[in-house]
Design a protein around this motif. Sequence first.
Motif, PDB file in Angstrom:
ATOM      1  N   TRP A  31      20.881  32.442  38.818  1.00  0.00           N
ATOM      2  CA  TRP A  31      20.188  31.154  38.743  1.00  0.00           C
ATOM      3  C   TRP A  31      20.340  30.295  39.988  1.00  0.00           C
ATOM      4  O   TRP A  31      19.458  29.537  40.340  1.00  0.00           O
ATOM      5  N   GLU A  32      21.433  30.429  40.734  1.00  0.00           N
ATOM      6  CA  GLU A  32      21.625  29.631  41.950  1.00  0.00           C
ATOM      7  C   GLU A  32      20.997  30.273  43.184  1.00  0.00           C
ATOM      8  O   GLU A  32      20.964  29.650  44.238  1.00  0.00           O
ATOM      9  N   GLN A  33      20.507  31.499  43.059  1.00  0.00           N
ATOM     10  CA  GLN A  33      20.032  32.225  44.233  1.00  0.00           C
ATOM     11  C   GLN A  33      18.539  32.520  44.232  1.00  0.00           C
ATOM     12  O   GLN A  33      18.040  33.035  45.223  1.00  0.00           O
ATOM     13  N   ILE A  34      17.827  32.231  43.187  1.00  0.00           N
ATOM     14  CA  ILE A  34      16.439  32.683  43.120  1.00  0.00           C
ATOM     15  C   ILE A  34      15.592  32.095  44.237  1.00  0.00           C
ATOM     16  O   ILE A  34      15.854  30.973  44.672  1.00  0.00           O
ATOM     17  N   PRO A  35      14.627  32.854  44.678  1.00  0.00           N
ATOM     18  CA  PRO A  35      14.328  34.220  44.261  1.00  0.00           C
ATOM     19  C   PRO A  35      15.339  35.216  44.837  1.00  0.00           C
ATOM     20  O   PRO A  35      15.874  35.026  45.927  1.00  0.00           O
ATOM     21  N   VAL A  36      15.548  36.266  44.080  1.00  0.00           N
ATOM     22  CA  VAL A  36      16.440  37.354  44.487  1.00  0.00           C
ATOM     23  C   VAL A  36      15.611  38.627  44.533  1.00  0.00           C
ATOM     24  O   VAL A  36      14.789  38.868  43.644  1.00  0.00           O
ATOM     25  N   VAL A  37      15.822  39.423  45.561  1.00  0.00           N
ATOM     26  CA  VAL A  37      15.154  40.715  45.666  1.00  0.00           C
ATOM     27  C   VAL A  37      16.216  41.800  45.524  1.00  0.00           C
ATOM     28  O   VAL A  37      17.230  41.791  46.225  1.00  0.00           O
ATOM     29  N   LEU A  38      15.970  42.706  44.592  1.00  0.00           N
ATOM     30  CA  LEU A  38      16.827  43.864  44.369  1.00  0.00           C
ATOM     31  C   LEU A  38      16.074  45.112  44.815  1.00  0.00           C
ATOM     32  O   LEU A  38      14.858  45.199  44.620  1.00  0.00           O
TER      33      LEU A  38
END
Length: 90
Positions: free
Chosen positions: A61-68
Motif C-alpha cells: 500500500w505504501e509503494q503503489i504502483p508496484v511492478v512484479l
Amino acid sequence: MSLFPRSRAGSRKRLVTLVGKPGCHLCDDARRIVATVCDDLGTEWEEKDITQDAALNEAYWEQIPVVLIDGEQHTFWRVDPNRLRRALGA
C-alpha cells in the motif's frame, strides 16, 4: 522437458504484474508503460487491485504502483521502460 512455458524464440515466458488501485495517477502512468513494453515484447501482463486483495494491500500500500516480474518485485512508484525491457531480456 521444461516446466516453464516457452515463447516462439525459445526463451522462458515471463509474467509482469502491475499492482495498483483505482484513481492513482502513478498507476495510470505505470499501466501505459507496462502495456506498451509488454505488448512490444509479446510478454504477458496482468493488473491487480490492492483494494480487492488484503494481502497485496498490506504488502504494497505504501509503494503503489508496484511492478512484479514472475512474482518478484521489480520496481515501485515510477516505471522506467528501458529498465523493464532489460529485465525482460530485451
